[in-house]
Design a protein around this motif. Structure first.
Motif, PDB file in Angstrom:
ATOM      1  N   SER A 164      -1.907  -6.075  47.593  1.00 37.32           N
ATOM      2  CA  SER A 164      -0.656  -5.331  47.539  1.00 37.32           C
ATOM      3  C   SER A 164      -0.713  -3.873  47.575  1.00 37.32           C
ATOM      4  N   ALA A 165       0.041  -3.345  48.366  1.00 33.09           N
ATOM      5  CA  ALA A 165       0.141  -1.862  48.351  1.00 33.09           C
ATOM      6  C   ALA A 165       0.963  -1.192  47.374  1.00 33.09           C
ATOM      7  N   ASN A 166       1.570  -1.948  46.549  1.00 36.05           N
ATOM      8  CA  ASN A 166       2.564  -1.477  45.735  1.00 36.05           C
ATOM      9  C   ASN A 166       2.107  -1.918  44.092  1.00 36.05           C
ATOM     10  N   ALA A 167       2.426  -1.135  43.213  1.00 36.48           N
ATOM     11  CA  ALA A 167       2.260  -1.400  41.720  1.00 36.48           C
ATOM     12  C   ALA A 167       2.834  -3.031  41.454  1.00 36.48           C
ATOM     13  N   GLN A 168       1.969  -3.969  40.953  1.00 30.52           N
ATOM     14  CA  GLN A 168       2.211  -5.419  40.848  1.00 30.52           C
ATOM     15  C   GLN A 168       3.662  -5.492  40.242  1.00 30.52           C
ATOM     16  N   PHE A 169       4.068  -4.672  38.955  1.00 33.50           N
ATOM     17  CA  PHE A 169       5.175  -4.961  38.384  1.00 33.50           C
ATOM     18  C   PHE A 169       6.361  -4.177  38.380  1.00 33.50           C
ATOM     19  N   GLU A 170       6.089  -3.567  39.563  1.00 31.93           N
ATOM     20  CA  GLU A 170       7.187  -2.473  39.930  1.00 31.93           C
ATOM     21  C   GLU A 170       8.500  -3.360  40.503  1.00 31.93           C
ATOM     22  N   LYS A 171       9.680  -3.123  40.080  1.00 34.07           N
ATOM     23  CA  LYS A 171      10.573  -3.890  40.633  1.00 34.07           C
ATOM     24  C   LYS A 171      10.989  -3.583  42.079  1.00 34.07           C
ATOM     25  N   GLY A 172      11.231  -4.689  43.016  1.00 34.28           N
ATOM     26  CA  GLY A 172      11.524  -4.657  44.105  1.00 34.28           C
ATOM     27  C   GLY A 172      10.295  -4.634  45.218  1.00 34.28           C
ATOM     28  N   THR A 173       9.218  -5.003  44.457  1.00 29.62           N
ATOM     29  CA  THR A 173       7.904  -5.141  45.291  1.00 29.62           C
ATOM     30  C   THR A 173       7.277  -6.434  45.425  1.00 29.62           C
ATOM     31  N   TRP A 174       6.543  -6.547  46.727  1.00 27.26           N
ATOM     32  CA  TRP A 174       5.997  -7.883  47.038  1.00 27.26           C
ATOM     33  C   TRP A 174       4.420  -7.870  46.633  1.00 27.26           C
ATOM     34  N   SER A 175       3.911  -8.943  46.453  1.00 27.36           N
ATOM     35  CA  SER A 175       2.476  -8.950  46.436  1.00 27.36           C
ATOM     36  C   SER A 175       2.061 -10.451  46.793  1.00 27.36           C
TER      37      SER A 175
ATOM     38  N   GLU B 104       4.694 -13.576  45.874  1.00 19.88           N
ATOM     39  CA  GLU B 104       5.245 -12.921  44.676  1.00 19.88           C
ATOM     40  C   GLU B 104       6.254 -11.809  44.873  1.00 19.88           C
ATOM     41  N   TYR B 105       7.588 -12.135  44.313  1.00 18.75           N
ATOM     42  CA  TYR B 105       8.527 -11.018  44.463  1.00 18.75           C
ATOM     43  C   TYR B 105       8.785 -10.680  43.066  1.00 18.75           C
ATOM     44  N   GLN B 106       8.870  -9.394  42.850  1.00 15.58           N
ATOM     45  CA  GLN B 106       9.349  -8.677  41.299  1.00 15.58           C
ATOM     46  C   GLN B 106      10.685  -8.491  41.359  1.00 15.58           C
ATOM     47  N   PHE B 107      11.668  -9.246  40.866  1.00 12.87           N
ATOM     48  CA  PHE B 107      12.996  -8.989  40.729  1.00 12.87           C
ATOM     49  C   PHE B 107      13.558  -7.869  39.692  1.00 12.87           C
ATOM     50  N   ALA B 108      12.582  -8.092  38.683  1.00 14.31           N
ATOM     51  CA  ALA B 108      12.759  -7.103  37.489  1.00 14.31           C
ATOM     52  C   ALA B 108      11.433  -6.697  36.731  1.00 14.31           C
ATOM     53  N   GLU B 109      11.410  -5.993  36.041  1.00  9.22           N
ATOM     54  CA  GLU B 109      10.201  -5.572  35.050  1.00  9.22           C
ATOM     55  C   GLU B 109       9.441  -6.875  34.644  1.00  9.22           C
ATOM     56  N   LYS B 110      10.260  -7.996  34.158  1.00 10.39           N
ATOM     57  CA  LYS B 110       9.928  -8.954  33.426  1.00 10.39           C
ATOM     58  C   LYS B 110       9.865 -10.204  34.095  1.00 10.39           C
ATOM     59  N   PHE B 111      10.552 -10.237  35.240  1.00 12.01           N
ATOM     60  CA  PHE B 111      10.854 -11.542  36.044  1.00 12.01           C
ATOM     61  C   PHE B 111      10.651 -11.443  37.602  1.00 12.01           C
ATOM     62  N   SER B 112       9.655 -12.523  38.043  1.00 11.95           N
ATOM     63  CA  SER B 112       9.293 -12.491  39.413  1.00 11.95           C
ATOM     64  C   SER B 112       9.642 -14.258  39.716  1.00 11.95           C
ATOM     65  N   VAL B 113       9.686 -14.467  41.221  1.00  8.45           N
ATOM     66  CA  VAL B 113       9.530 -15.481  41.638  1.00  8.45           C
ATOM     67  C   VAL B 113       8.210 -15.811  42.824  1.00  8.45           C
TER      68      VAL B 113
ATOM     69  N   ALA C 144       8.945 -19.618  38.758  1.00  7.32           N
ATOM     70  CA  ALA C 144       9.317 -18.408  38.102  1.00  7.32           C
ATOM     71  C   ALA C 144       8.482 -17.911  37.341  1.00  7.32           C
ATOM     72  N   ASN C 145       8.135 -16.537  36.958  1.00  8.42           N
ATOM     73  CA  ASN C 145       7.430 -15.805  36.109  1.00  8.42           C
ATOM     74  C   ASN C 145       8.126 -15.093  35.327  1.00  8.42           C
ATOM     75  N   TYR C 146       7.870 -15.207  33.885  1.00 11.45           N
ATOM     76  CA  TYR C 146       8.629 -14.433  33.180  1.00 11.45           C
ATOM     77  C   TYR C 146       7.381 -13.699  32.190  1.00 11.45           C
ATOM     78  N   TYR C 147       7.315 -12.090  32.227  1.00 13.11           N
ATOM     79  CA  TYR C 147       6.257 -11.486  31.641  1.00 13.11           C
ATOM     80  C   TYR C 147       6.552 -10.974  30.419  1.00 13.11           C
ATOM     81  N   ILE C 148       5.946 -11.789  29.161  1.00 17.24           N
ATOM     82  CA  ILE C 148       6.329 -11.477  27.814  1.00 17.24           C
ATOM     83  C   ILE C 148       5.770 -10.058  27.548  1.00 17.24           C
ATOM     84  N   PHE C 149       4.434  -9.926  28.032  1.00 16.12           N
ATOM     85  CA  PHE C 149       4.101  -8.289  28.047  1.00 16.12           C
ATOM     86  C   PHE C 149       3.398  -8.138  29.281  1.00 16.12           C
TER      87      PHE C 149
END
Length: 201
Positions: free
Chosen positions: A11-22, A63-72, A115-120
């Protein structure tokens, strides 16, 4: 079926940044068994018992990061799974025969959607659905026996190998619910462990 996979994130973007793909290619191991295939009796009171089989998995997920703690994430992989059978020994016409390394080897193309939920940051719990399509199935066995193959009174070891196409014995579609956890390190590596709840006999 339990899956432990090592994922390398591209990925060229930060893994957990909202709106990014990996994009995450992965390879790992699979420990599996088969439902509706219990132990059964062969001739002469020989019981064949089922056991777990270790296989492998290779594939890729996006993987698409919808929010800081949630991705699909959705992906496709090839999985080698199935079940093994315990070694057996018996006598046939005075010759001792040992059958070992018996396995039902099933190859699937699978499509997981989780669906992924990031606890931390870095640690996620996940659940989803997975569709599997059978592409190959065979039964493999290695046998050995000792008998007078040359007729000179000397018993010699003879190795036997065999495979049987078993594709008609299995359903062509497999459906399961994957649940699991993953941890992403600061370097672009993820360790992912999943348990597949199989819903197809």
């Amino acid at each position: 079926m339990a899956v432990a996979a090592f994922m390398a994130t591209v990925s060229a973007n930060a893994q957990f940044e909202k709106g990014t793909w990996s994009l995450q290619p992965y390879v790992g191991s699979v420990v599996s068994s088969v439902t509706n295939a219990g132990s059964f009796d062969l001739d002469d009171g020989i019981e064949l018992k089922k056991k777990m089989r270790v296989g492998y998995i290779i594939g890729c997920e996006a993987e698409y990061q919808f929010a800081e703690k949630f991705s699909v994430a959705a992906g496709v992989n090839y999985t080698s799974q199935g079940c093994g059978w315990e070694d057996i020994e018996y006598f046939d016409g005075g010759a001792k025969i040992k059958i070992k390394n018996q396995s039902d080897i099933l190859g699937y193309i699978k499509v997981p959607i989780v669906a992924n939920y990031y606890i931390f940051k870095g640690f996620a719990v996940k659940a989803g659905v997975q569709f599997g399509f059978l592409v190959s199935s065979k039964f493999f066995a290695h046998g050995e026996t000792h008998y007078d193959i040359l007729g000179d009174g000397v018993n010699r070891k003879v190795d036997l190998y065999g495979t049987v196409d078993m594709k008609d014995q299995y359903k062509k579609f497999d459906f399961s619910i994957p649940v699991g956890v993953s941890y992403q390190f600061k370097v672009p590596i993820t360790i992912d462990a999943r348990y597949q709840i199989g819903l197809t006999s």
